[in-house]
Design an enzyme around this catalytic site. Structure first.
Site, mmCIF file in Angstrom:
data_model
loop_
_atom_site.group_PDB
_atom_site.id
_atom_site.type_symbol
_atom_site.label_atom_id
_atom_site.label_comp_id
_atom_site.label_asym_id
_atom_site.label_seq_id
_atom_site.Cartn_x
_atom_site.Cartn_y
_atom_site.Cartn_z
ATOM 1 N N HIS A 25 28.073 -36.436 -3.198
ATOM 2 C CA HIS A 25 27.410 -37.558 -2.528
ATOM 3 C C HIS A 25 27.242 -37.274 -1.033
ATOM 4 O O HIS A 25 26.136 -37.365 -0.492
ATOM 5 C CB HIS A 25 28.243 -38.832 -2.754
ATOM 6 C CG HIS A 25 27.735 -40.039 -2.069
ATOM 7 N ND1 HIS A 25 27.022 -41.016 -2.713
ATOM 8 C CD2 HIS A 25 27.859 -40.461 -0.781
ATOM 9 C CE1 HIS A 25 26.716 -41.968 -1.853
ATOM 10 N NE2 HIS A 25 27.224 -41.652 -0.672
ATOM 11 N N GLU A 26 28.340 -36.919 -0.374
ATOM 12 C CA GLU A 26 28.282 -36.651 1.070
ATOM 13 C C GLU A 26 27.476 -35.394 1.377
ATOM 14 O O GLU A 26 26.713 -35.349 2.345
ATOM 15 C CB GLU A 26 29.687 -36.552 1.656
ATOM 16 C CG GLU A 26 30.454 -37.853 1.648
ATOM 17 C CD GLU A 26 29.751 -38.989 2.379
ATOM 18 O OE1 GLU A 26 29.050 -38.735 3.374
ATOM 19 O OE2 GLU A 26 29.916 -40.144 1.941
ATOM 20 N N HIS A 29 23.813 -36.190 1.483
ATOM 21 C CA HIS A 29 23.392 -36.776 2.765
ATOM 22 C C HIS A 29 23.125 -35.657 3.780
ATOM 23 O O HIS A 29 22.124 -35.688 4.503
ATOM 24 C CB HIS A 29 24.485 -37.692 3.334
ATOM 25 C CG HIS A 29 24.628 -39.006 2.648
ATOM 26 N ND1 HIS A 29 23.592 -39.872 2.421
ATOM 27 C CD2 HIS A 29 25.743 -39.627 2.155
ATOM 28 C CE1 HIS A 29 24.039 -40.958 1.824
ATOM 29 N NE2 HIS A 29 25.356 -40.833 1.641
#
Length: 160
Positions: A25-26, A29
């Site tokens: 997820h990170e 980004h």
């Protein structure tokens, strides 16, 4: 197999599934920001799938660890937010939106991929098989993480 090992393996499988999901997820980004011209994630050493740079001592270790040890029916935690500079993004109007959507989108992709693997590639395995447990945990974690992060409340991704 030893009873203690059998008892702790589902916890280990859950922790690995959660850590994998949060790191991807990170990382997503960071990839989205970097693809739009912002070198901040790479310059700060966060453009990596190595979980260590993404660990937040309180949100990744202490609170989830405490909840696991107390037998909590739910688990909550977080990783260090991915740094990016919106002024470096090529698309000034929608750049921050694209960076914010990248994380939940990665969770929905993992959710679908794990679900398809369970449905079509491993339908004959027993529910006690650790691969089945891992994939089922990936489905659950990524579904919850993706939708939870879309809530329009800061600091969640949906607030952007």
């Amino acid at each position: 197999m030893n009873d203690a090992i059998v008892a702790i393996l589902p916890i280990i499988v859950s922790v690995v599934a959660i850590l994998l999901s949060v790191v991807i997820h990170e990382f997503s980004h960071g990839v989205a920001a970097y693809a739009q011209g912002d070198p901040t994630p790479k310059d700060q050493g966060r453009l990596t799938l190595n979980p260590i740079p993404h660990i937040d001592p309180l949100g990744t270790l202490l609170i989830p660890g405490f909840l696991l040890l107390t037998g909590s029916p739910f688990l909550i935690g977080w990783a260090r937010p991915m740094p990016f500079n919106p002024y470096n993004l090529r698309n000034a109007r929608y750049g921050s939106l694209l960076v914010a959507l990248a994380g939940p989108l990665s969770n929905f992709i993992l959710f679908i991929a794990a679900g398809l693997l369970l449905k079509f590639y491993f339908p004959g395995l027993e529910a006690t098989n650790f691969l089945v447990i891992f994939l089922a945990k990936l489905v659950l974690v990524n579904f919850v993480l993706g939708f939870f992060n879309m809530i329009p409340i800061p600091p969640l991704d949906g607030s952007k």
